[in-house]
Design a protein around this motif. Structure first.
Motif, PDB file in Angstrom:
ATOM      1  N   ALA A 178       0.831  -1.202   0.000  1.00  0.00           N
ATOM      2  CA  ALA A 178       0.000   0.000   0.000  1.00  0.00           C
ATOM      3  C   ALA A 178       0.869   1.258   0.000  1.00  0.00           C
ATOM      4  N   LEU A 179       1.961   1.227   0.734  1.00  0.00           N
ATOM      5  CA  LEU A 179       2.879   2.367   0.773  1.00  0.00           C
ATOM      6  C   LEU A 179       3.523   2.607  -0.595  1.00  0.00           C
ATOM      7  N   CYS A 180       3.947   1.531  -1.267  1.00  0.00           N
ATOM      8  CA  CYS A 180       4.562   1.669  -2.598  1.00  0.00           C
ATOM      9  C   CYS A 180       3.552   2.155  -3.627  1.00  0.00           C
ATOM     10  N   CYS A 181       2.326   1.666  -3.585  1.00  0.00           N
ATOM     11  CA  CYS A 181       1.286   2.128  -4.519  1.00  0.00           C
ATOM     12  C   CYS A 181       0.972   3.593  -4.281  1.00  0.00           C
ATOM     13  N   SER A 182       0.876   4.006  -3.038  1.00  0.00           N
ATOM     14  CA  SER A 182       0.604   5.416  -2.726  1.00  0.00           C
ATOM     15  C   SER A 182       1.738   6.298  -3.220  1.00  0.00           C
ATOM     16  N   ALA A 183       2.980   5.880  -3.013  1.00  0.00           N
ATOM     17  CA  ALA A 183       4.126   6.662  -3.477  1.00  0.00           C
ATOM     18  C   ALA A 183       4.130   6.755  -5.000  1.00  0.00           C
ATOM     19  N   GLY A 184       3.745   5.701  -5.693  1.00  0.00           N
ATOM     20  CA  GLY A 184       3.687   5.715  -7.149  1.00  0.00           C
ATOM     21  C   GLY A 184       2.617   6.661  -7.673  1.00  0.00           C
ATOM     22  N   ILE A 185       1.466   6.664  -7.042  1.00  0.00           N
ATOM     23  CA  ILE A 185       0.387   7.558  -7.469  1.00  0.00           C
ATOM     24  C   ILE A 185       0.768   9.014  -7.209  1.00  0.00           C
ATOM     25  N   ILE A 186       1.372   9.285  -6.070  1.00  0.00           N
ATOM     26  CA  ILE A 186       1.813  10.654  -5.753  1.00  0.00           C
ATOM     27  C   ILE A 186       2.881  11.106  -6.748  1.00  0.00           C
ATOM     28  N   ALA A 187       3.824  10.231  -7.075  1.00  0.00           N
ATOM     29  CA  ALA A 187       4.860  10.586  -8.054  1.00  0.00           C
ATOM     30  C   ALA A 187       4.254  10.825  -9.429  1.00  0.00           C
ATOM     31  N   LEU A 188       3.240  10.052  -9.798  1.00  0.00           N
ATOM     32  CA  LEU A 188       2.570  10.247 -11.083  1.00  0.00           C
ATOM     33  C   LEU A 188       1.834  11.579 -11.124  1.00  0.00           C
ATOM     34  N   LEU A 189       1.261  11.995  -9.997  1.00  0.00           N
ATOM     35  CA  LEU A 189       0.563  13.288  -9.951  1.00  0.00           C
ATOM     36  C   LEU A 189       1.550  14.461 -10.004  1.00  0.00           C
ATOM     37  N   PHE A 190       2.737  14.284  -9.434  1.00  0.00           N
ATOM     38  CA  PHE A 190       3.735  15.356  -9.437  1.00  0.00           C
ATOM     39  C   PHE A 190       4.578  15.389 -10.712  1.00  0.00           C
ATOM     40  N   LEU A 191       4.446  14.387 -11.569  1.00  0.00           N
ATOM     41  CA  LEU A 191       5.279  14.299 -12.760  1.00  0.00           C
ATOM     42  C   LEU A 191       5.161  15.510 -13.688  1.00  0.00           C
ATOM     43  N   PRO A 192       3.981  16.022 -14.000  1.00  0.00           N
ATOM     44  CA  PRO A 192       3.927  17.197 -14.884  1.00  0.00           C
ATOM     45  C   PRO A 192       4.639  18.422 -14.310  1.00  0.00           C
ATOM     46  N   SER A 193       4.560  18.625 -13.028  1.00  0.00           N
ATOM     47  CA  SER A 193       5.225  19.792 -12.438  1.00  0.00           C
ATOM     48  C   SER A 193       6.740  19.592 -12.339  1.00  0.00           C
ATOM     49  N   LEU A 194       7.188  18.358 -12.242  1.00  0.00           N
ATOM     50  CA  LEU A 194       8.621  18.087 -12.149  1.00  0.00           C
ATOM     51  C   LEU A 194       9.297  18.093 -13.524  1.00  0.00           C
ATOM     52  N   ALA A 195       8.534  17.882 -14.591  1.00  0.00           N
ATOM     53  CA  ALA A 195       9.120  17.752 -15.924  1.00  0.00           C
ATOM     54  C   ALA A 195       8.803  18.955 -16.809  1.00  0.00           C
ATOM     55  N   LYS A 196       8.736  20.147 -16.242  1.00  0.00           N
ATOM     56  CA  LYS A 196       8.405  21.324 -17.038  1.00  0.00           C
ATOM     57  C   LYS A 196       9.512  21.689 -18.019  1.00  0.00           C
ATOM     58  N   ASN A 197      10.770  21.487 -17.690  1.00  0.00           N
ATOM     59  CA  ASN A 197      11.873  21.869 -18.562  1.00  0.00           C
ATOM     60  C   ASN A 197      12.330  20.725 -19.463  1.00  0.00           C
ATOM     61  N   THR A 198      11.520  19.687 -19.592  1.00  0.00           N
ATOM     62  CA  THR A 198      11.877  18.554 -20.423  1.00  0.00           C
ATOM     63  C   THR A 198      11.498  18.842 -21.864  1.00  0.00           C
ATOM     64  N   TYR A 199      12.432  18.592 -22.790  1.00  0.00           N
ATOM     65  CA  TYR A 199      12.199  18.824 -24.210  1.00  0.00           C
ATOM     66  C   TYR A 199      11.977  17.489 -24.901  1.00  0.00           C
ATOM     67  N   LEU A 200      10.925  17.413 -25.687  1.00  0.00           N
ATOM     68  CA  LEU A 200      10.633  16.217 -26.459  1.00  0.00           C
ATOM     69  C   LEU A 200      10.627  16.597 -27.926  1.00  0.00           C
ATOM     70  N   SER A 201      11.527  16.029 -28.680  1.00  0.00           N
ATOM     71  CA  SER A 201      11.626  16.329 -30.102  1.00  0.00           C
ATOM     72  C   SER A 201      10.488  15.644 -30.845  1.00  0.00           C
ATOM     73  N   GLU A 202       9.869  16.391 -31.764  1.00  0.00           N
ATOM     74  CA  GLU A 202       8.791  15.810 -32.556  1.00  0.00           C
ATOM     75  C   GLU A 202       9.339  14.751 -33.505  1.00  0.00           C
ATOM     76  N   ASN A 203      10.609  14.870 -33.875  1.00  0.00           N
ATOM     77  CA  ASN A 203      11.210  13.889 -34.768  1.00  0.00           C
ATOM     78  C   ASN A 203      11.338  12.523 -34.107  1.00  0.00           C
TER      79      ASN A 203
END
Length: 106
Positions: free
Chosen positions: A32-57
């Motif tokens: 339960a602790l690992c699942c909760s940590a995974g869900i929290i990390a998934l929710l914080f992912l957009p805010s943590l990856a703001k400076n990430t560049y993804l090439s369309e190519n």
């Protein structure tokens, strides 16, 4: 006093063994602790990856050809011959071993 002396002679289990026993006995809480940590990390992912560049190519599958064509081989052979000629001119006609292993006089 003999039972206490016998207990002192037995070694304690290693730390990794004790940790494994603890996790095995509390596996529901740990899951339960690992699942909760995974869900929290998934929710914080957009805010943590703001400076990430993804090439369309990178999203175009099949755009690269993994095999060499005959044009590529011809171009590579011309390039090698040009390098051999330039090396022969700079060395003043010294024998140069080409890719096939045969010696030629430049």
């Amino acid at each position: 006093m003999e039972p206490s002396a016998k207990e002192d002679t037995q070694p304690k289990p290693r730390l990794i063994v004790r940790l494994g026993i603890f996790l095995a006995s509390h596996h529901i809480l740990f899951s339960a602790l690992c699942c909760s940590a995974g869900i929290i990390a998934l929710l914080f992912l957009p805010s943590l990856a703001k400076n990430t560049y993804l090439s369309e190519n990178a999203l175009i599958p099949g755009s690269a050809n993994p095999l060499f064509s005959s044009e590529d081989v011809t171009e590579a052979n011309k390039f090698i011959k040009g390098i051999e000629a330039a090396a022969g001119e700079s060395r003043g006609g010294i024998f140069i071993t080409n890719v096939t292993g045969k010696c030629q006089n430049s």
